[in-house]
Design an enzyme around this catalytic site. Structure first.
Site, PDB file in Angstrom:
ATOM      1  N   CYS B  60       0.819  -1.214   0.000  1.00 32.40           N
ATOM      2  CA  CYS B  60       0.000   0.000   0.000  1.00 32.40           C
ATOM      3  C   CYS B  60       0.852   1.264   0.000  1.00 32.40           C
ATOM      4  CB  CYS B  60      -0.924  -0.001   1.211  1.00 32.40           C
ATOM      5  SG  CYS B  60      -0.064   0.134   2.782  1.00 32.40           S
ATOM      6  N   HIS B 194       5.161   6.734  -2.628  1.00 29.21           N
ATOM      7  CA  HIS B 194       6.424   7.366  -3.007  1.00 29.21           C
ATOM      8  C   HIS B 194       6.181   8.825  -3.380  1.00 29.21           C
ATOM      9  CE1 HIS B 194       7.450   3.101  -4.615  1.00 29.21           C
ATOM     10  NE2 HIS B 194       7.741   3.188  -3.329  1.00 29.21           N
TER      11      HIS B 194
HETATM   12  S1  SF4 Z   1      -2.029   1.871   5.613  1.00 30.98           S
HETATM   13 FE1  SF4 Z   1      -1.573  -0.011   4.477  1.00 30.98          FE
HETATM   14  S2  SF4 Z   1      -1.162  -1.515   6.065  1.00 30.98           S
HETATM   15 FE2  SF4 Z   1      -2.184   0.194   7.023  1.00 30.98          FE
HETATM   16  S3  SF4 Z   1      -4.336  -0.232   6.935  1.00 30.98           S
HETATM   17 FE3  SF4 Z   1      -3.947   0.858   5.116  1.00 30.98          FE
HETATM   18  S4  SF4 Z   1      -3.493  -0.674   3.570  1.00 30.98           S
HETATM   19 FE4  SF4 Z   1      -3.342  -1.620   5.564  1.00 30.98          FE
END
Ligand code: SF4
Ligand code: SF4
Lengths: 460, 548
Positions: B60, B194
């Site tokens: 993510c 990024h």
């Molecule tokens: S930031 Fe990334 S790891 Fe955290 S809840 Fe959202 S998708 Fe999931």
């Protein structure tokens, strides 16, 4: 110094957690679902969570960990994730052909209020679930509890959604495994076999997360509790839940739904917890304990007696999860060692009470804290104020161990830098013997390392 | 490529990869599976949503922002605002090494900070808890900077991390507090993170310290994260030839270096995907050109050093570079020549990240190995097809919501380091100034390019091509190895490295030699499972030893 900013002075914190001794619910749900045969865990949320959970489990087991995700983007986050989950169910059954999809939520889908029960019902109504296949779910918001809670929630979902009671009772006992390793589950099965008791163990990650190298990737490895075994749990004579936090909720669900009575025991780590387990098993199944097990026990006690001088009074700091910490602490006390500091990030009064009770009886001066801000930063500060001879906990402990120059035993989740936990148990008498061996080796290696030349011993 | 002779028609391979998908999914995936032609460079669908339910390599936006770009800077206290998990999983798992000068220097990399959001914070808002957490971090550590990272729930409940950061920054006066809206659902992968990180670092860090940096040849290293010590090797090389590294984005870096970055005269970019925004923005605001380089591979290192020397146009530097090459290369050559007979003719597949699937092809070709298929996990079309394609990329809804900073030349600090004509002349000489020609130009005709490879496709590819080595990440590692094929992790390097520069090339040669020639791959079958084995059912001699 790796943790050079950790000061001795303890200040109460309310907002900031530093070096947590817990992680989030869905990883527990994913782990529990992997213990069901032919099951693909599915993370209902954005991709990141699923990626992180798979990565962490993979690093811990050095095994494939398969799970899918609803791959939320901003649109889904605003308008709800139903369309994503329905599409995912289609794709998964077409491409990966599981028997079961076990959906768990994430913070994201919980915050937007997706109702997994409603969505999975819609999937069924829309004919998206092929004949003989299943989609089950558990709600696992990480802003409540910890990874242990997520494990318990998924297990509860499994029990609720699979168990059926027919009128015919089955001559078997359910063992609901609290969070333990595949090796531990294997050991539980072995002990039951030695006792001559037919059990249904769930979940069961042995032969899933310790799969052999065969030149083939078996997407759904041979292990795991099967659907028919799970269904049959509703007809079992009795359930034993191993672990108040991680296993008991599933036993309660099973009792509610199918009227299967239960008792909650500690995970059998250490001599006394294993004693209780064996006693309970022999009692509910009405079998006598075979000599083989008595002899196993005898070997453990023998070592405890023969090596007691190296264990006596050794000061230990430990961190981890409630259902492991409780019997482990008891075992350390049985070994005549001194648990000095105990920390668990998992909140909950039940655990707090149980641990307090144990400590009040046998080691009232022990520092103990669980829940918010009960983190490794606090533990480290305690260690600086009140040094210990041994640290026990997951891999993250190695930074404290190195800085404080304390022997360290890896125990709990996750273990990212060693192997063994998935192959060799910590439960039962033989698992406990392995634990004593590890403790002794750590302590005695240190004695050897630090001994003056004239005090260096050949025989110990 | 040689591979043509043995492998099926790549178009057929594509058919096989997608045939199991539901038809809509198949149609979508087909556009991301491309048969390469380096002459015409076909279009690759990239940076689009992953189909729900597909087992993807991707993570993510938060991972891209906090984990990748900001994580390696050692003296920022990075507080993750959200429930505990997001922070926990990003704790030390990326192997960003860092080296402080003394025990007194700040290094927060071994720490994990989180607001550990609880239900009441989700229901009633978490800003209050966030501010308490910032205050506590300040009181405990007195860091130069505190950065706040938003995870998924934060955006939805409407916590304003920027306002909270500003308030605390103004309150402290001596600690730069700033926030990132890098919720995991933004964009379609790490890539969005990024971009968000680049924006934040540019806005809140770069340009805060105008003290002129010293040195004759001053540059910043962009898109290098010091995994496995990669930056240490590059630093060693720069040191030897007299290049001053003003700052690194962000391997082995500190806050004050980044704040001073705009005083350098060149930005060299390693990972184009994660940091190209920074290159562009610094060019516009300060007049510092950027140049694509690659320090992965010995030959690539040589080329990159020569390009840097060419950029500065200094004879002394050029001589030093040649001196270093003459000093380092014989050892590298000796080692590769010894290894080559064991690796030549073998095949590799690389599916990873946003630049490494390209860069590591250089190392494989130095090993005499062919890359038969490759693709990125979170790249964009320009990383495949080259930046010329940029004007043609359609911005979809998922990318539109990621802020594009409007950058203008700084009224005081803008100072073009080279004239347009000078830059043109350098480009003529083959320097990739403000440009990148992408992965596909380098790959052979009829090799396969797959964006956002799924688990299913990877198994199919392995079945069909039976490569000698597969490069990906931790989630793929043991899956592929179960199939009897070694997998080299190109995120974490399997806890090895460095792989940059001369030392790194040697490490990589040795590691790959070890992996593809490891006897363990021949030990998978038990003797009784092998063809012609009898598995106890034999007659003859053995039987007479059986007692029952
Ligand atoms: S930031 Fe990334 S790891 Fe955290 S809840 Fe959202 S998708 Fe999931
Ligand atoms: S968003 Fe929630 S579920 Fe996802 S990693 Fe973070 S804490 Fe875990």
């Amino acid at each position: 110094m790796l943790l050079r900013h950790t000061s001795k002075e303890v200040k109460e914190r309310e907002g900031l957690t530093i070096n947590p001794a817990k992680t989030c619910q869905p990883i527990g749900a994913m782990y529990a679902a992997l213990g069901i045969h032919g099951c693909l865990p599915h993370s209902h949320g954005s991709q990141g969570c699923c990626s992180y959970h798979r990565s962490t489990l993979t690093r811990h087991y050095k095994e494939p960990v398969m799970a899918a995700t609803s791959s939320f983007t901003e649109g889904a986050s605003v308008f709800g994730g139903q369309a994503n989950l329905l599409a995912a169910i289609d794709t998964i059954f077409a491409v990966y052909e599981p028997d079961i999809i076990a959906v768990h939520s994430t913070c994201l889908s919980e915050t937007i209020g997706d109702d997994l029960q409603q969505i999975t019902r819609k999937a069924r109504d829309d004919g998206k679930i092929p004949e003989g296949k299943h989609v089950i779910f558990a709600s696992t918001p990480s802003f409540i509890g910890s990874h242990v809670t997520g494990y318990a929630n998924m297990l509860t979902g499994i029990a609720e959604q699979f168990a059926v009671s027919t009128s015919a009772k089955k001559n078997q006992i359910n063992i609901i495994a609290g969070w333990m390793e595949p090796s531990d589950m294997r050991e539980i099965k072995l002990l039951s076999k030695k006792l001559g008791i037919k059990i249904v163990l769930f979940p069961d990650t042995s032969d899933v997360l310790d799969a052999p190298q065969s030149g083939k990737h078996v997407f759904y490895p041979k292990g795991g509790t099967t659907v028919s075994e799970l269904q049959s749990t509703g007809d079992s004579l009795f359930s034993i839940a191993l672990g108040a936090i991680s296993a008991e909720p599933a036993a309660i669900a099973l009792e509610k739904k199918c009227k299967v009575g239960f008792e909650t025991l500690d995970i059998p780590i250490g001599l006394t917890a294993t004693d209780r387990f064996i006693m309970k098993m022999s009692e509910v199944a009405n079998v006598s304990v075979p000599d083989e097990i008595t002899e196993e026990r005898g070997r453990l006690v023998d070592v405890m007696a023969d090596m007691e001088q190296y264990l006596y009074g050794k000061r230990v700091a430990l961190f981890g999860d409630p259902d492991q910490l409780l019997p482990l602490t008891e075992f350390l006390l049985d070994l005549n060692m001194k648990p000095v500091h105990i920390v668990s990030g998992t909140p909950g009064q039940r655990f707090e009470k149980q641990m307090r009770q144990l400590l009040d009886e046998r080691s009232p001066e022990t520092n103990f804290r669980n829940g918010l801000q009960a983190d490794m930063f606090l533990l480290h500060q305690w260690m600086k104020n009140d040094p210990v001879d041994l640290l026990i906990g997951n891999t993250y402990g190695k930074y404290m161990a190195r800085d404080e120059d304390v022997p360290f035993i890896r125990f709990g989740f996750p273990i990212l830098d060693r192997i063994g936990h998935s192959y060799f148990p910590n439960v039962g008498y033989s698992g406990s013997l392995r634990l004593v061996e590890k403790i002794l080796s750590a302590i005695m290696d240190r004695q050897d390392r630090d001994a003056l030349e004239e005090k260096f011993e050949l025989v110990m | 490529m040689e591979a043509n002779k043995i492998y099926p028609d790549p178009l057929q391979v594509r058919e096989e990869l997608i045939q199991r998908y539901p038809s809509k999914v198949a149609k979508k995936r087909a556009k991301s599976i491309i048969v390469n032609d380096p002459e015409i460079i076909p279009e690759v669908q990239a940076n689009v949503r992953t189909v729900p339910g597909i087992i993807t390599q991707r993570g993510c936006s938060y991972a891209g922002c906090k984990g990748v770009v900001l994580g390696p800077t050692r003296d920022i206290v990075n507080i993750v605002h959200g429930p505990i998990g997001c922070s926990f999983y990003a704790w030390l798992t990326r192997r960003n090494q860092t080296r402080t000068e003394s025990l007194m220097d700040a290094n927060y990399i071994p720490y994990c900070f989180s607001t550990d959001m609880q239900e009441e914070n989700v229901v009633f808002g978490g800003e209050k808890k966030l501010k308490i957490a910032i205050q506590e971090a300040y009181d405990l550590f007195h860091p130069k900077s505190i950065a706040i990272f938003s995870t998924c729930p934060v955006g939805l409940i409407g916590d304003d991390v920027h306002a909270a950061s500003k308030e605390m920054r103004e309150k402290f006066g001596d600690c730069n507090v700033f926030g990132f809206s890098c919720e995991g659902y933004r964009g379609v992968s790490q890539s969005a993170g990024h971009h968000i990180a680049n924006n934040g670092v540019f806005k809140h860090m770069v340009g805060r310290n105008n003290t002129p940096s010293v040195g004759k040849f001053k540059l910043n290293l962009l898109g290098e994260y010091n995994i496995g010590g990669d930056a240490f090797e590059i630093e060693r090389i720069f040191d030897k030839v007299g290049i001053t590294l003003v700052s690194s984005f962000s391997g082995n870096s500190t806050v004050s270096q980044i704040e001073n970055a705009h005083t350098a005269d060149l930005n060299v970019i390693l990972c184009h995907r994660s940091i190209n925004y920074m290159g562009d923005m610094m060019e516009t605001k300060y007049g510092i050109p950027w140049m694509k380089v690659n320090f992965v591979g010995a030959d690539s290192t040589v080329k990159s050093l020569r390009k840097i020397a060419e950029y500065f146009g200094d004879e002394e530097l050029k001589a030093k570079v040649e001196e270093l090459i003459a000093e380092e290369m014989p050892r590298v050559k000796a080692i590769i020549e010894e290894i080559l007979p064991r690796t030549t003719g073998k095949t590799a597949m690389l599916f990873v990240g946003g630049s490494r699937a390209h860069h590591y092809q250089d190392l494989f070709s130095e090993l005499g190995m062919t890359t038969v298929a490759a693709g990125y996990e979170f790249a964009h079309r320009d990383d495949y097809e080259g930046r010329d394609v940029l004007p043609k990329i359609k911005v979809d809804a998922d990318s539109k919501n990621i802020e594009e900073l409007k950058v203008l030349p700084d009224p005081e600090l803008y100072n073009p380091r080279k004239t347009e004509a000078e830059l043109e002349a350098l480009k003529e000489k083959g320097l990739e100034i403000n440009g990148y020609s992408g992965m596909m130009k380098q790959m052979t005709k009829k090799s396969l390019v797959v964006d956002d490879l799924s688990h299913y496709e990877s198994e199919k590819l392995i079945e069909i091509y039976k490569p000698d080595i597969f490069c990906a990440g931790i989630k793929e590692k043991y899956v592929v190895q179960k199939m009897g094929i070694p997998l080299k992790q190109l995120h974490s390097y399997d806890y090895g490295g460095p792989y940059t520069g001369f030392e790194g090339a040697v490490n990589f040669y040795k590691d790959i030699d070890r992996m593809v020639n490891n006897p363990v791959w021949k030990l998978i079958k038990a003797p009784w499972q092998k063809a012609g084995a009898t598995n106890g059912k034999s007659k003859g001699l053995e039987a007479s030893y059986v007692t029952q």
